[in-house]
Write a protein that holds these residues in place. Structure first.
Motif, PDB file in Angstrom:
ATOM      1  N   ASP A 151      -1.482  10.084   2.970  1.00  0.00           N
ATOM      2  CA  ASP A 151      -0.415  10.383   3.766  1.00  0.00           C
ATOM      3  C   ASP A 151      -0.182  11.705   4.035  1.00  0.00           C
ATOM      4  O   ASP A 151       0.845  12.261   5.138  1.00  0.00           O
ATOM      5  CB  ASP A 151       0.747  10.122   2.909  1.00  0.00           C
ATOM      6  N   LYS A 185      -2.465  -8.086  -3.151  1.00  0.00           N
ATOM      7  CA  LYS A 185      -3.096  -6.837  -3.602  1.00  0.00           C
ATOM      8  C   LYS A 185      -3.423  -6.707  -5.025  1.00  0.00           C
ATOM      9  O   LYS A 185      -4.289  -6.407  -5.466  1.00  0.00           O
ATOM     10  CB  LYS A 185      -1.892  -5.462  -3.463  1.00  0.00           C
ATOM     11  N   GLU A 230      -9.017   6.766  -8.603  1.00  0.00           N
ATOM     12  CA  GLU A 230      -8.346   6.196  -7.316  1.00  0.00           C
ATOM     13  C   GLU A 230      -7.229   7.060  -6.896  1.00  0.00           C
ATOM     14  O   GLU A 230      -6.881   6.637  -5.696  1.00  0.00           O
ATOM     15  CB  GLU A 230      -7.801   4.621  -7.718  1.00  0.00           C
ATOM     16  N   ALA A 244       1.085   7.101  -6.580  1.00  0.00           N
ATOM     17  CA  ALA A 244       0.114   7.982  -6.629  1.00  0.00           C
ATOM     18  C   ALA A 244       0.641   9.388  -6.480  1.00  0.00           C
ATOM     19  O   ALA A 244       0.148  10.245  -7.179  1.00  0.00           O
ATOM     20  CB  ALA A 244      -1.353   7.670  -5.900  1.00  0.00           C
ATOM     21  N   GLU A 250      -5.732   4.081   8.047  1.00  0.00           N
ATOM     22  CA  GLU A 250      -5.474   4.424   6.511  1.00  0.00           C
ATOM     23  C   GLU A 250      -4.658   5.783   6.586  1.00  0.00           C
ATOM     24  O   GLU A 250      -3.818   5.813   5.604  1.00  0.00           O
ATOM     25  CB  GLU A 250      -6.882   4.712   6.009  1.00  0.00           C
ATOM     26  N   ARG A 259      -7.605   8.640  -3.517  1.00  0.00           N
ATOM     27  CA  ARG A 259      -7.772   8.023  -2.324  1.00  0.00           C
ATOM     28  C   ARG A 259      -6.258   7.445  -1.863  1.00  0.00           C
ATOM     29  O   ARG A 259      -6.186   7.129  -0.712  1.00  0.00           O
ATOM     30  CB  ARG A 259      -8.828   6.809  -2.692  1.00  0.00           C
ATOM     31  N   LEU A 260      -5.567   7.433  -2.878  1.00  0.00           N
ATOM     32  CA  LEU A 260      -4.036   6.782  -2.587  1.00  0.00           C
ATOM     33  C   LEU A 260      -3.071   7.947  -2.226  1.00  0.00           C
ATOM     34  O   LEU A 260      -2.428   7.864  -1.435  1.00  0.00           O
ATOM     35  CB  LEU A 260      -3.711   5.957  -3.843  1.00  0.00           C
ATOM     36  N   HIS A 318      -6.931   5.814 -14.069  1.00  0.00           N
ATOM     37  CA  HIS A 318      -6.362   5.911 -12.614  1.00  0.00           C
ATOM     38  C   HIS A 318      -7.095   7.016 -11.865  1.00  0.00           C
ATOM     39  O   HIS A 318      -6.939   7.334 -10.644  1.00  0.00           O
ATOM     40  CB  HIS A 318      -4.853   5.860 -12.610  1.00  0.00           C
ATOM     41  N   ALA A 329       1.989   2.023  -3.509  1.00  0.00           N
ATOM     42  CA  ALA A 329       0.980   2.554  -4.156  1.00  0.00           C
ATOM     43  C   ALA A 329       0.896   4.032  -3.913  1.00  0.00           C
ATOM     44  O   ALA A 329       0.390   4.710  -4.981  1.00  0.00           O
ATOM     45  CB  ALA A 329      -0.258   1.643  -3.774  1.00  0.00           C
ATOM     46  N   ARG A 330       0.851   4.259  -2.569  1.00  0.00           N
ATOM     47  CA  ARG A 330       0.716   5.766  -2.141  1.00  0.00           C
ATOM     48  C   ARG A 330       1.664   6.585  -2.961  1.00  0.00           C
ATOM     49  O   ARG A 330       1.539   7.901  -3.446  1.00  0.00           O
ATOM     50  CB  ARG A 330       0.592   6.003  -0.681  1.00  0.00           C
ATOM     51  N   THR A 369       0.981  -1.055   0.034  1.00  0.00           N
ATOM     52  CA  THR A 369       0.014   0.003  -0.140  1.00  0.00           C
ATOM     53  C   THR A 369       0.791   1.322  -0.172  1.00  0.00           C
ATOM     54  O   THR A 369       0.639   2.320  -0.580  1.00  0.00           O
ATOM     55  CB  THR A 369      -1.128   0.173   1.315  1.00  0.00           C
TER      56      THR A 369
END
Length: 204
Positions: free
Chosen positions: A155, A84, A147, A22, A163, A150-151, A144, A18-19, A15
């Motif tokens: 942070d 994932k 999403e 993104a 999350e 969300r990603l 993309h 992925a962040r 994850t």
């Protein structure tokens, strides 16, 4: 209990990747919008076009690197990345074309900056790669876009449970800031190379 915690920590790494991807994608999207805005007025905005084009290189390399890492981890059997799952099939079909045209577009752009305005063949290749890249990138972004918030956003939050508090958020933000600084530094360091292009534009 330890097994569950271990699985959670392992999934968090996927994850986190992925962040980071993104975050780099969001940075690219903003900078590409600025770069795109210079194209209709390239005669008067050639300097900003070149500057932003060079600035884009570090974020692009980060995006390619983080995506490539996910690809490698998935196909080498990493449990977290297998759990994932891969990107949607249409996005996987697009990926090689997006990567190749991105490398062609930015590669020819950097080559033009170094070689100067006399490189007619490179100009043609740069324009052709842009046309191919634009079509593929538009599909990639649309695939993309939903999403991305969300990603990319969690942070930056200080509240919101697991999350928002996923381990490594500070490091990922530091990487994004470092890449942005590297882009500005690279653009400033190479700005003198744009001189012949700007001189020719004024003279022509």
């Amino acid at each position: 209990m330890r097994r569950v915690l271990g699985q959670t920590e392992t999934l968090d790494r996927a994850t986190g990747n992925a962040r980071l991807t993104a975050g780099a994608g969001a940075m690219l999207l903003v900078l590409l919008a600025v770069e795109g805005a210079t194209i209709p007025f390239i005669g008067s905005l050639l300097g900003p076009h070149i500057f932003v084009g060079v600035l884009l290189v570090p974020p692009l390399l980060l995006k390619l690197g983080s995506t490539g890492y996910r690809f490698a981890r998935y196909y080498t059997g990493s449990a977290a990345y297998r759990a994932k799952g891969p990107p949607p099939f249409p996005m996987r079909l697009l990926a090689p074309g997006v990567v190749l045209t991105s490398l062609a577009l930015f590669g020819t752009g950097i080559a033009l900056l170094v070689s100067g305005p006399e490189s007619g063949r490179l100009v043609l290749l740069h324009k052709a790669s842009f046309i191919a890249w634009f079509g593929l990138m538009a599909l990639h972004v649309l695939g993309h876009l939903l999403e991305l918030p969300r990603l990319a956003l969690p942070d930056w939050r200080r509240v919101g449970g697991h999350e928002a508090a996923l381990a490594g958020a500070g490091l990922r933000l530091a990487v994004l800031f470092s890449v942005a600084i590297a882009g500005v530094t690279l653009a400033l360091a190479t700005i003198s190379l744009a001189g012949p292009w700007l001189t020719e534009r004024v003279g022509g």
